[in-house]
Design a protein around this motif. Structure first.
Motif, PDB file in Angstrom:
ATOM      1  N   ALA A 295       0.806  -1.219   0.000  1.00  5.57           N
ATOM      2  CA  ALA A 295       0.000   0.000   0.000  1.00  5.57           C
ATOM      3  C   ALA A 295       0.836   1.265   0.000  1.00  5.57           C
ATOM      4  N   PHE A 296       2.046   1.233   0.611  1.00  8.41           N
ATOM      5  CA  PHE A 296       2.744   2.489   0.845  1.00  8.41           C
ATOM      6  C   PHE A 296       4.161   2.585   0.294  1.00  8.41           C
ATOM      7  N   ALA A 297       4.831   1.483   0.010  1.00 12.19           N
ATOM      8  CA  ALA A 297       6.210   1.588  -0.482  1.00 12.19           C
ATOM      9  C   ALA A 297       6.285   2.388  -1.777  1.00 12.19           C
ATOM     10  N   GLY A 298       5.289   2.243  -2.621  1.00 11.02           N
ATOM     11  CA  GLY A 298       5.291   2.941  -3.896  1.00 11.02           C
ATOM     12  C   GLY A 298       5.161   4.439  -3.800  1.00 11.02           C
ATOM     13  N   TRP A 299       4.777   4.951  -2.630  1.00  7.77           N
ATOM     14  CA  TRP A 299       4.714   6.392  -2.427  1.00  7.77           C
ATOM     15  C   TRP A 299       6.088   6.994  -2.135  1.00  7.77           C
ATOM     16  N   PHE A 300       6.964   6.206  -1.521  1.00  4.80           N
ATOM     17  CA  PHE A 300       8.191   6.777  -0.959  1.00  4.80           C
ATOM     18  C   PHE A 300       9.476   6.280  -1.614  1.00  4.80           C
ATOM     19  N   LEU A 301       9.401   5.269  -2.460  1.00  4.28           N
ATOM     20  CA  LEU A 301      10.593   4.684  -3.047  1.00  4.28           C
ATOM     21  C   LEU A 301      10.608   4.873  -4.549  1.00  4.28           C
ATOM     22  N   ASP A 302      11.804   4.881  -5.108  1.00  3.67           N
ATOM     23  CA  ASP A 302      11.999   4.946  -6.548  1.00  3.67           C
ATOM     24  C   ASP A 302      12.460   3.573  -7.037  1.00  3.67           C
ATOM     25  N   PRO A 303      12.009   3.121  -8.207  1.00  5.99           N
ATOM     26  CA  PRO A 303      12.412   1.791  -8.696  1.00  5.99           C
ATOM     27  C   PRO A 303      13.919   1.585  -8.777  1.00  5.99           C
ATOM     28  N   GLU A 304      14.692   2.679  -8.884  1.00  9.63           N
ATOM     29  CA  GLU A 304      16.143   2.554  -8.973  1.00  9.63           C
ATOM     30  C   GLU A 304      16.821   2.521  -7.611  1.00  9.63           C
ATOM     31  N   ASP A 305      16.072   2.712  -6.542  1.00  8.10           N
ATOM     32  CA  ASP A 305      16.657   2.706  -5.204  1.00  8.10           C
ATOM     33  C   ASP A 305      17.184   1.331  -4.811  1.00  8.10           C
ATOM     34  N   GLU A 306      18.340   1.323  -4.146  1.00 12.18           N
ATOM     35  CA  GLU A 306      18.742   0.122  -3.422  1.00 12.18           C
ATOM     36  C   GLU A 306      18.064   0.176  -2.059  1.00 12.18           C
ATOM     37  N   ILE A 307      17.552  -0.958  -1.609  1.00 11.48           N
ATOM     38  CA  ILE A 307      16.742  -0.997  -0.399  1.00 11.48           C
ATOM     39  C   ILE A 307      17.340  -2.004   0.576  1.00 11.48           C
ATOM     40  N   VAL A 308      17.783  -1.518   1.712  1.00 14.12           N
ATOM     41  CA  VAL A 308      18.280  -2.378   2.777  1.00 14.12           C
ATOM     42  C   VAL A 308      17.162  -2.529   3.805  1.00 14.12           C
ATOM     43  N   LEU A 309      16.862  -3.758   4.162  1.00 18.24           N
ATOM     44  CA  LEU A 309      15.761  -4.032   5.083  1.00 18.24           C
ATOM     45  C   LEU A 309      16.272  -4.219   6.502  1.00 18.24           C
ATOM     46  N   VAL A 310      15.464  -3.820   7.463  1.00 16.86           N
ATOM     47  CA  VAL A 310      15.653  -4.198   8.861  1.00 16.86           C
ATOM     48  C   VAL A 310      14.476  -5.100   9.200  1.00 16.86           C
ATOM     49  N   ALA A 311      14.753  -6.362   9.537  1.00 21.30           N
ATOM     50  CA  ALA A 311      13.679  -7.343   9.709  1.00 21.30           C
ATOM     51  C   ALA A 311      13.918  -8.187  10.951  1.00 21.30           C
TER      52      ALA A 311
END
Length: 456
Positions: A295-311
């Motif tokens: 629902a919300f990742a698409g509002w704040f991220l760009d497809p070219e972003d590298e994304i590091v998760l904290v899980a």
């Protein structure tokens, strides 16, 4: 003969494997599409056809990928804006046979210009449709949104009305197979179940109770739906079929050194639960709980972003990576799985976010602190049903672009319906340099439960 639904959690997307006599078809496959081939093999069937009800805006289609995997032909509706490059165009009245199952194509525009529905018949028993796959035209308890053509509002709303009459003409006995269930961004009022019949919907679906075409159009034109920025990327990928296959695996675990090396150029997304994030989190990280990513990742991220998760775990990291891949975010080099107490014990930096209750917010509302603002990040429809007196309303998805409205030296309490979206909002503020931020845990639910009034 069989119809099997495959649901994608988070997106609340419904796709289907149907077939008979050793042949099968898939309707609206998702990007990680190996599941369809596996289920077809289990049933002793070969996938020969793939059908799309429309060009999706909220997820990447798996149709071109599944076609390469199985050799099946892809079928899509006519689109004035340009044909889908990986599909054959089918039109009203085209039909296909799988054993005793017959599938008939219906053109049902309104949600999109290329929207199709697919009625199915059992040729061995009767001549009425036994079911219909309606895509985003008709849902359980709602109908499709019509806001994708703002310069043609009345026209497309009218097209949907006409399409719904065509679908309903199949008869009350037909089972409804929609493309989405409750929780999807494609509708506001869907029932919390994935099954119905046209007869039941004709009787109980509020939008189908509007028998006047003009009134239906007025109702649809007056609706408000948000369109996350990533929708445009989905539309393009689903036009040219350029998204590669998504074989989602668990992102590798990162140690502290790897983490620090990556965060200089990556977005840090904390996918743990709300209370875990509030208690302790990596400074500058964005809170998006795993089940809220679609629902919300698409509002704040760009497809070219590298994304590091904290899980919390490798399984949570894998689920988060799957959610991201389905909406076009593929660059996830790893996740941090270090427990935050251990992280802090090693003298590594961490932050926390304070929480407040309804009594504290009430006292602040009645006080005279000019530097304090209550920030309500709920959607427009929720806000119209009532707000806390004095609250500033900015929808969560628009918050990053609206930060200039908020003085950085102020004190902000963020609220929503329960506190989950408020936590995302607080993380946006904090990573943008706002230092005095807390979350109204319980939010509007707690405010009303405490007997406090709202402004409508």
């Amino acid at each position: 003969m069989f119809v099997e639904s495959i649901k994608s959690p988070g997106l609340a997307q419904l796709s289907y494997l149907i077939g008979d006599g050793g042949e099968a078809a898939v309707i609206d496959p998702r990007r990680d599409c190996e599941i369809y081939a596996e289920k077809a093999r289990e049933k002793g069937c070969r996938i020969t056809h793939i059908f799309e009800t429309h060009r999706n805006e909220d997820l990447i289609s798996g149709a071109p990928i599944l076609a390469q995997l199985t050799g099946a032909a892809v079928h899509h509706g006519p689109n004035p804006a340009g044909d889908v490059t990986y599909a054959d165009t089918v039109r009203e009245g085209d039909d296909f046979t799988f054993g005793s199952m017959r599938l008939k194509v219906l053109e049902t525009p309104g949600h999109t210009d290329d929207s199709l529905s697919f009625a199915i018949y059992d040729q061995d028993f009767g001549d009425q449709a036994i079911g219909v796959f309606t895509g985003d035209a008709l849902f359980v308890g709602d109908v499709g949104r019509t806001d994708f053509y703002p310069d043609r509002k009345e026209e497309v709303a009218g097209l949907l009305y006409d399409s719904l009459q065509k679908i309903l003409s199949l008869g009350n006995q037909a089972i409804l197979y929609p493309a989405h269930g409750a929780g999807s961004v494609c509708g506001d009022n869907m029932a919390d179940r994935d099954f119905s019949t046209l007869g039941y919907e004709r009787k109980y679906n509020p939008m189908l109770q509007i028998g006047d075409r003009k009134k239906f159009i007025e109702k649809k034109v007056a609706e408000h739906h948000e369109q996350p920025p990533y929708f445009r990327n989905m539309e393009q990928l689903n036009l040219d079929g350029s998204a590669p296959a998504a074989r989602v695996v668990t992102p590798p675990v990162l140690d502290a050194d790897d983490f620090y090396r990556l965060i200089e150029k990556a977005e840090v997304i904390d996918v743990r639960g709300v209370t875990a994030y509030l208690g302790a989190h990596i400074p500058g990280s964005l809170a998006i709980p795993c089940d809220m990513i679609p629902a919300f990742a698409g509002w704040f991220l760009d497809p070219e972003d590298e994304i590091v998760l904290v899980a919390d775990s490798s399984s949570q990291a894998q689920a988060a990576a799957r959610h991201l891949a389905r909406i076009g975010f593929d660059r996830v080099p790893g996740f941090l799985n270090t427990a935050l107490p251990g992280w802090a014990a090693a003298a590594r930096p961490f932050s926390s976010t304070a929480v407040v209750d309804a009594d504290t917010v009430k006292a602040r509302v009645q006080g005279e602190d000019r530097d304090w603002q209550l920030l309500d990040v709920r959607g427009k429809k929720e806000v119209e049903q009532g707000t806390v007196p004095g609250a500033t309303t900015i929808y969560l998805g628009h918050l990053p672009e609206q930060l200039q409205r908020l003085p950085k030296g102020g004190h902000y309490t963020v609220m929503c319906a329960s506190g989950a979206r408020a936590t995302i909002g607080a993380s946006i503020l904090q990573r943008s340099g706002f230092e005095n931020v807390d979350v109204f845990l319980g939010s509007m639910g707690a405010w009303k439960a405490s007997g406090n009034s709202v402004i409508e």
